[in-house]
Write an enzyme that holds these catalytic residues in place. Structure first.
Site, short mmCIF file in Angstrom:
data_model
loop_
_atom_site.label_atom_id
_atom_site.label_comp_id
_atom_site.label_asym_id
_atom_site.label_seq_id
_atom_site.Cartn_x
_atom_site.Cartn_y
_atom_site.Cartn_z
N ARG A 126 50.72 43.89 47.11
CA ARG A 126 50.50 44.09 48.54
C ARG A 126 51.81 43.78 49.27
NH1 ARG A 126 45.96 40.33 50.62
NH2 ARG A 126 44.82 41.64 49.12
N ASP A 177 42.89 42.41 42.70
CA ASP A 177 41.45 42.37 42.97
C ASP A 177 40.81 43.48 42.15
OD1 ASP A 177 42.13 40.48 44.86
OD2 ASP A 177 41.88 41.82 46.57
N GLU A 229 36.94 33.83 45.60
CA GLU A 229 36.69 35.26 45.44
C GLU A 229 36.51 35.59 43.96
OE1 GLU A 229 39.56 36.53 49.24
OE2 GLU A 229 40.17 37.02 47.19
N HIS A 283 39.26 38.12 42.38
CA HIS A 283 40.69 37.86 42.60
C HIS A 283 41.26 37.02 41.45
CE1 HIS A 283 44.04 36.65 45.54
NE2 HIS A 283 44.20 35.81 44.54
#
Length: 636
Positions: A487, A539, A610, A613
């Protein structure tokens, strides 16, 4: 959500881990709770108690050592068949309280800790006393002696035992671990707890910094069986043990700053219990400390300390009684060494952690320091089910490291070079891509900056480990489906801008229906840096080849809430399913575990908020955040 154990993380000002519930006066349904709003309050919690009628009391912590504790609230309530308790408390004054259920089940809760009142009570000559003391310290030559410890040294760093002179001829020092490569390095100073055993750093773990484990006089590497220091020299402030020990704290900063490989502009400190107190004192006495992260700090507000727990003040009182010293005289002397009286002199950033159930350094004493800090750049982190052993909480270790790294110059470096990255599908051709941030089905509701193509990029090391995961799950009948991998930093910046726009809530029903957008930053759902930008985080979920559908995980990617936590409805470390009313099914929990186990087997570590993740355990760029856009890489 109902569980028997819950870790609540709360930070005021700046980010925190997102394992929280809204701070709206509605309690956490767990063992402990910290209320941050103005009330009225309702406590709802799971209790280890049989169903049926029960007496319920709230006892003010400052009365726990009294013959008659101060009960501020009392009622008769009912424990439900599933051991849930709900009590409407109404308004409660800021502070900490002990809950007494049937007088057999007890735990602590807190209300608006940042409003706890414990004003400084420094004697009129406090500054003069410490100025004179530090002037005397400056007259003592440092004269450090370093002795190599070969068994804790390697090609990356060398470890030494250090000794140097301090006030009144005492010897202080500690364990120093230094990079071997030439250059100037940031310094992390770690102050030890009361009587704590010495340990040695892994020389391979942090080759980008100097680490210094400080031993004050007669403790640490100098300890020889004696484990009682709190009542030494209580007959006069000039003789009290902590006058010398606080000088040893300051001397550690002097040594670190003078060391030839140290960069004195990049020094931080942390410590737990006594080490937490020392950390505060170091920042108060020496402005070269750029940031501190004390945990469960000791030595705050001696007078109130004595009203909450027996040790250490009542141990001091016993010695005073034996020596014929009036207790009031001893308490007057201790004001020179009360960490809350050093707090107004601290101007650097502070991140303090505490355990709500701490019986050794009670939360009130922690906040007697915190609420008097001179700095406005401060935040706290709470683990409600933790007692004093904050060092056993890995979540705090991660929080502390991330915070201090900001001031070491080892975190946040930006890099535009993509040469160490690969297209994931070049290495893992079976992977299915659904890059959510390239489209509009995400919590922002728009394509996110930096996502020029719907591709997944990772460091080569990360992709190679992911290939092993793919082979593993393929043998079980599944394929990997990736929602996000690398990202770019500009995407993270886009998230921050979106988070600041409180009117942009179009996707709230789909991703955060139970969260107030105004709290997304403080709960850690949005932060200025993301592990994804380091290139070894992704993810993902599993695609069932038999059904042609995603495996049912009982939740959606990027859902903000406890339902996304890996330990929701179970223990992910033991694979034990724990049914919860309205929670995920046993099969859904098991499906999450299939993914988790495969990722763990092949070198990835999970994230406790999460289920989707994961980060490569030994990521190649732990302190670098990349900026190049997310688009197909053209390999030379």
């Amino acid at each position: 959500m109902r569980r028997s154990l819950f870790v609540l993380l709360i930070v005021l000002s700046a980010a925190c881990a997102p394992k929280t519930q809204p701070a709206t006066g509605i309690s956490s349904p767990d063992l402990g709770w910290l209320f941050l709003d103005k009330g009225p309050y309702t406590l709802t919690t799971h209790v280890d108690a049989a169903p049926g009628p029960a007496t319920f009391q709230l006892v003010r912590d400052l009365s726990l050592m009294a013959d008659t504790p101060d009960v501020v609230f009392s009622t008769t309530t009912e424990v439900s068949p599933d051991s849930m308790l709900t009590v409407k408390l109404g308004q409660v004054e800021p502070g900490f309280y002990q809950v007494r259920l049937r007088d057999t089940v007890r735990w602590n809760i807190g209300f608006r800790p940042d409003q706890v009142v414990s004003p400084p009570d420094a004697p009129a000559d406090f500054d003069a006393f410490w100025t004179q003391t530090l002037e005397a310290l400056e007259q003592v030559p440092l004269e450090p002696v370093l002795t190599e410890v070969p068994e804790y040294s390697n090609a990356l760093r060398t470890t030494y035992q250090v000794r140097y002179a301090s006030l009144d001829g005492a010897i202080a020092g500690g364990v120093l671990c230094v990079p071997n490569a030439p250059g100037k390095y940031p310094v992390v100073i770690n102050y030890m707890g009361y009587g704590a055993d010495v340990y040695y750093y892994d020389p391979s773990s942090a080759p980008d910094r100097i680490e210094f484990l400080v031993s004050v006089r007669d403790q640490g590497i100098f300890k020889e069986g004696q484990e009682r220091w709190i009542d030494r020299g209580i007959d006069a402030k000039e003789q009290f043990y902590y006058r010398g020990a606080f000088c040893d704290v300051k001397r550690a900063v002097d040594f670190a700053a003078s060391y030839e490989k140290a960069d004195p502009e990049r020094m931080v400190a942390w410590g737990e219990s006594q080490g937490g107190a020392f950390t505060f004192v170091a920042a108060a006495l020496d402005s070269r400390i750029k940031a501190i992260a004390p945990a469960v700090p000791f030595l705050g507000d001696y007078a109130d300390y004595a009203r909450i727990v027996w040790w250490p003040v009542h141990e001091v009182f016993e010695t005073a009684d034996a020596q014929g010293l009036p207790r009031e005289q001893v308490l007057e002397m201790l004001r020179y060494f009360d960490v809350k009286n050093f707090a107004p002199r601290i101007t650097c950033p502070v991140y303090m952690s505490f355990g709500l159930q701490d019986p050794t350094c009670p939360p009130h004493t922690n906040f007697s320091i915190y609420n008097n800090l001179g700095t406005k750049d401060k935040r706290f982190y709470c683990v409600p089910t933790c007692g004093h052993a904050m060092w056993q909480e890995p979540s705090w270790t991660a929080e502390r490291s991330a915070f201090l790294d900001r001031y070491l110059g080892t975190a946040g470096a930006l890099e535009a070079d993509a040469s160490a990255f690969v297209n994931v599908t070049d290495v893992v051709p079976d992977a299915i891509l659904e890059i959510r941030y390239f489209g509009t089905y995400n919590f922002v509701g728009a394509r996110v900056d930096g996502y020029l193509e719907p591709v997944a990029l990772m460091t080569r090391a990360g992709a190679e480990h992911l290939k092993a995961v793919s082979d593993d799950v393929k043998a079980q009948g599944y394929r990997l489906k990736i929602y996000d991998a690398y990202r770019p930093q500009c995407a993270v910046d886009h998230f921050c801008r979106w988070g600041a726009d409180l009117k942009a809530t179009e996707m709230k029903p789909y991703f955060y229906p139970n969260e107030d957008k105004a709290h997304l930053f403080e709960r850690g759902y949005i932060a200025e840096k993301s592990g994804h930008s380091r290139g070894s985080t992704l993810d993902l979920t599993l695609f069932d080849m038999a059904t042609g559908k995603e495996l049912d995980m009982g939740g959606v990617h990027d859902w903000f809430g406890p339902e996304s936590h890996p330990d929701y409805c179970g223990n992910p470390d033991t694979d034990q399913y724990i049914p919860v009313e309205g929670g995920i099914t046993e099969q859904q929990f098991h499906n999450r575990q299939i993914l988790r186990r495969a990722m763990l087997r092949h070198g990835f570590k999970p994230y406790d908020c999460e289920w989707w993740h994961f980060t490569l355990e030994n990521e190649p760029f732990p302190n670098t955040y990349f900026t190049f856009p997310n688009k197909t890489l053209r390999q030379p």
